[in-house]
Design a protein around this motif. Structure first.
Motif, short mmCIF file in Angstrom:
data_model
loop_
_atom_site.label_atom_id
_atom_site.label_comp_id
_atom_site.label_asym_id
_atom_site.label_seq_id
_atom_site.Cartn_x
_atom_site.Cartn_y
_atom_site.Cartn_z
N ALA A 23 0.82 -1.21 0.00
CA ALA A 23 0.00 0.00 0.00
C ALA A 23 0.85 1.26 0.00
CB ALA A 23 -0.93 0.00 1.22
N SER A 24 2.08 1.14 0.50
CA SER A 24 2.98 2.28 0.57
C SER A 24 4.40 1.81 0.24
CB SER A 24 2.94 2.87 1.99
OG SER A 24 3.85 3.94 2.09
N PRO A 25 4.69 1.61 -1.06
CA PRO A 25 5.99 1.08 -1.45
C PRO A 25 7.15 1.99 -1.04
CG PRO A 25 4.44 1.02 -3.29
CD PRO A 25 3.81 1.84 -2.20
N GLY A 26 8.30 1.37 -0.83
CA GLY A 26 9.51 2.09 -0.49
C GLY A 26 10.23 2.60 -1.74
N PRO A 27 11.35 3.27 -1.56
CA PRO A 27 12.08 3.86 -2.68
C PRO A 27 12.75 2.84 -3.59
CG PRO A 27 13.28 4.20 -0.63
CD PRO A 27 11.95 3.61 -0.26
N HIS A 28 12.87 1.59 -3.15
CA HIS A 28 13.53 0.56 -3.97
C HIS A 28 12.52 -0.36 -4.66
CE1 HIS A 28 17.22 1.89 -2.15
NE2 HIS A 28 16.72 1.66 -0.96
N PHE A 29 11.26 -0.03 -4.60
CA PHE A 29 10.18 -0.85 -5.16
C PHE A 29 10.37 -1.04 -6.66
CE2 PHE A 29 6.01 -1.32 -7.12
CZ PHE A 29 5.42 -2.29 -6.34
N VAL A 42 6.33 -8.22 -7.69
CA VAL A 42 7.00 -7.00 -7.25
C VAL A 42 8.04 -7.34 -6.20
CG1 VAL A 42 4.99 -5.56 -7.74
CG2 VAL A 42 5.29 -6.49 -5.45
N ASN A 43 8.99 -6.45 -6.05
CA ASN A 43 9.94 -6.60 -4.96
C ASN A 43 10.29 -5.23 -4.40
OD1 ASN A 43 13.16 -6.19 -5.55
ND2 ASN A 43 12.10 -6.59 -7.47
N ASP A 44 10.63 -5.24 -3.13
CA ASP A 44 10.97 -4.02 -2.42
C ASP A 44 11.90 -4.42 -1.28
OD1 ASP A 44 11.00 -1.33 -1.77
OD2 ASP A 44 8.89 -1.22 -1.20
N HIS A 82 14.04 -7.99 2.34
CA HIS A 82 13.74 -7.96 0.91
C HIS A 82 12.46 -8.75 0.72
CE1 HIS A 82 15.34 -8.47 -3.48
NE2 HIS A 82 14.09 -8.06 -3.44
N VAL A 83 11.44 -8.08 0.26
CA VAL A 83 10.14 -8.71 0.07
C VAL A 83 9.90 -8.93 -1.42
CG1 VAL A 83 7.97 -7.42 -0.21
CG2 VAL A 83 8.49 -8.45 1.92
N LEU A 84 9.53 -10.14 -1.76
CA LEU A 84 9.13 -10.49 -3.12
C LEU A 84 7.68 -10.95 -3.05
CD1 LEU A 84 12.35 -12.44 -3.69
CD2 LEU A 84 11.61 -10.72 -5.33
N VAL A 85 6.82 -10.34 -3.84
CA VAL A 85 5.42 -10.73 -3.91
C VAL A 85 5.16 -11.19 -5.33
CG1 VAL A 85 3.02 -9.97 -3.72
CG2 VAL A 85 4.74 -9.12 -2.11
N LYS A 86 4.86 -12.47 -5.44
CA LYS A 86 4.59 -13.05 -6.75
C LYS A 86 3.19 -13.68 -6.69
CE LYS A 86 6.77 -15.88 -10.25
NZ LYS A 86 7.93 -16.72 -10.56
N PHE A 143 16.11 -7.11 -11.12
CA PHE A 143 15.05 -8.04 -11.53
C PHE A 143 14.17 -7.42 -12.60
CE2 PHE A 143 14.46 -11.24 -7.81
CZ PHE A 143 15.81 -11.51 -7.82
N GLU A 144 13.89 -6.13 -12.47
CA GLU A 144 12.96 -5.47 -13.38
C GLU A 144 13.49 -5.38 -14.80
OE1 GLU A 144 10.10 -1.56 -13.20
OE2 GLU A 144 12.11 -1.37 -12.38
N THR A 145 14.77 -5.04 -14.96
CA THR A 145 15.34 -4.82 -16.29
C THR A 145 16.27 -5.93 -16.76
OG1 THR A 145 17.27 -3.66 -15.42
CG2 THR A 145 15.29 -2.32 -15.93
N GLN A 146 16.72 -6.77 -15.84
CA GLN A 146 17.70 -7.81 -16.10
C GLN A 146 19.04 -7.24 -16.57
OE1 GLN A 146 17.77 -11.41 -15.53
NE2 GLN A 146 16.53 -10.30 -14.09
N ARG A 147 19.31 -5.99 -16.21
CA ARG A 147 20.61 -5.37 -16.48
C ARG A 147 21.47 -5.48 -15.24
NH1 ARG A 147 18.21 -0.45 -19.75
NH2 ARG A 147 18.19 -1.46 -21.78
N ASN A 148 22.78 -5.63 -15.46
CA ASN A 148 23.71 -5.70 -14.34
C ASN A 148 23.71 -4.40 -13.55
OD1 ASN A 148 24.44 -8.18 -15.34
ND2 ASN A 148 26.53 -7.62 -15.85
#
Length: 172
Positions: A23-29, A42-44, A82-86, A143-148
């Motif tokens: 409901a209130s994602p952090g800056p790393h979401f 999602v992950n945060d 580190h939270v991962l919601v799938k 995880f989002e972009t799969q870039r290093n």
């Protein structure tokens, strides 16, 4: 190491924290691509000081004692959450990765703790490659972009485990 049920008493509290976090994602979401369904992946991370349920888990749960026991160490130091919601039917697979290269910590006594707050069928559970913690480090990727991540290009790329699962001993 799999320790079934060790955190069972904390599932509801952590699930409430996850709802608060969503409901209130952090800056790393990050939100991974949706694909053909609207199921989210999602992950945060680094939210334990602003999400009371996470802070209670960090300070009061048996997680630190479990970490000390698994590492055969007199102490353990919490680094971050580190939270991962799938959600069911989420299109994006969890990218294969090593946790250690994501942390600015060196050494061989690093432990990541994973536990689901919802039932997870065996065919959808988190998988591990037996002994992969001894394979060296691989470049950490977003995880989002799969870039290093910046500064990690000197590390080798994670092998394409999903393309050849029969070549690895997978544990779940």
């Amino acid at each position: 190491v799999c320790i079934r049920g060790a955190l069972r008493g904390w599932v509801d509290a952590v699930a409430s924290g996850i709802a608060r976090n969503l409901a209130s994602p952090g800056p790393h979401f990050e939100s991974l691509p949706l694909g053909a369904t609207s199921a989210r992946f999602v992950n945060d991370y680094c939210n334990w000081r602003r999400i009371p349920e996470y802070e209670s888990f960090v300070r009061e749960s048996p997680a630190k004692a479990l970490a000390r026991a698994v590492m055969a160490s007199e102490r353990s130091i919490f680094y971050h959450d580190h939270v991962l919601v799938k959600e069911p039917l989420a299109a994006s697979p969890t990218p294969w990765h090593h946790d250690q290269p994501y942390y600015p910590i060196d050494g061989d006594q690093l432990l990541s703790l994973w536990f689901p707050v919802d039932p997870v069928p065996l065919d959808a559970t988190l998988l591990f490659v037996r002994g992969s913690h001894r394979h060296g480090y691989y470049a950490p990727r977003k995880f989002e972009t799969q870039r290093n991540y910046d500064g990690s290009d000197e590390l080798p790329t994670m092998p394409a485990i999903a393309d050849a699962p029969h070549e690895h001993e997978l544990l779940g």
